[in-house]
Motif scaffolding. Sequence first.
Motif: not given
Length: 492
Positions: A66-68, A203-208, A220-221, A283-292
Amino acid sequence: MAEGTETSRTAPDPGSSGGPGEPGESGYLERRTLRRGSAGPLLLTGLGVAYVVSGDFSGWNFGLAEGGFGGLAIAAVLMGLMYTCMVFALAELAAILPTAGGGYGFARRALGPWGGFLTGTAILIEYVLAPAAISIFIGDYVESLGLFGLESGWPVYLACFAIFIGIHLWGVGEALRFSLIVTAIAVAALLIFAAAAFTEFDSGSLNDIAVDHSAFGANSWLPFGLLGIWAAFPFGMWFFLGVEGVPLAAEETREPARTLPKAMACSMGILLLLALLTFLAATGARGPDAVQDAGNPLVEALQPDGEPTTLSRVVNYAGLAGLVASFFSLIFAGSRQLFALSRAGYLPRFLSLTSRRKAPYLGLLVPGAIGFGLAAWSGDGARMLNVAVFGATISYALMSLSHIVLRRREPGLVRPYRTPGGLVTSSIAFVLACLALLATFLVDKDAAFIALGVYAVALAYFAFYSRHRLVASAPEEEFAALAEAEAELSRD
């Protein structure tokens, strides 16, 4: 007629059977008493965390869609602020009126019988629907873990309600101790998960998550723009949903005016820490896209190749413990709210009868039967939780408003505990609760309208029947009547 005068009718209801325990007979309240002094600060703190802990293991992550990351992060911070402010306001109200009515009792004193019923009904919607939803999630975990070869379905749901209601019928002290043990296991697993997941933090994967450039303010955020923050409110609530139920244990608490505020503050502090650790680590371990979209986001965060590890299995089992803790404690909360509303005549009075062990057995069995029926019939845990969230946000707004009204109307009221920040604190909670209520329509309009339909039926029952049959000797009604009398004397 002045508001609240209808509670002065203490004579037996002329339309009742006149059987034992009717208002006006000496045994009415004696047959509706809870076990006093069963809970201290530790058990109550555990209860506050138990209400919520399952939300750390799953559910919150759907807010990423819903919000990234940025939208859900801001939503979680705002909802954390709302709950913190509300808990401090409720701590003051609980110290003033330490009864099983909780939010209903606070609103009854501040907003009159209608306000009390509106608040109590909203709380009941939350505490009947949430256990039904969680029983479905427990079934899913049991199936995914391959426990005893069981599949998710009505036999598992029935076992959940039967076993855990049975423990509650045994006694409140035993029930809260069981809840504390299971909650401690779940919290320990969350800390172990966070320690392990932070070793993979990037931290670079947080906006994936892909950006929706058509959304206002998208970047991106905030991939879904500014509106995504608002839409993520209900999911930010999952880190804290239910902690407001601690005052429902007031009549079973030792020195409630001192113990309740302390336990509520400790519970909220623990939940804020767990929310921060869980959200950032997952969210930081694999990125938000992987767990959403994951049903078990913490397990997903620990399995970068999709293959189970020893640690992911431990967290998976702990997720089941978290669900059990929340399921168990929410049953407790629902039974106490139903007990208080029934004892005061807002709901059928027989529902508040207690057993020899001072357990509100019908207050446990009736909501349990309804919850099991809903779970077995629908199988849609997400929809039921959305209905529960809608009821919760209504109660939050009304309870925060109750604090504001009592501070303004009765500034001289004896307050063993005072909310830090006073009216500013409860006003922040009130505004954010109203925004969260509106946000539920952004997420699931059907769930919101289902809750409104239930509300309409309950209000019709109150308007045409129960408001003329309230029991003035019930603690919450007696407290309100005393306030009415004092107000009349001051006017004279």
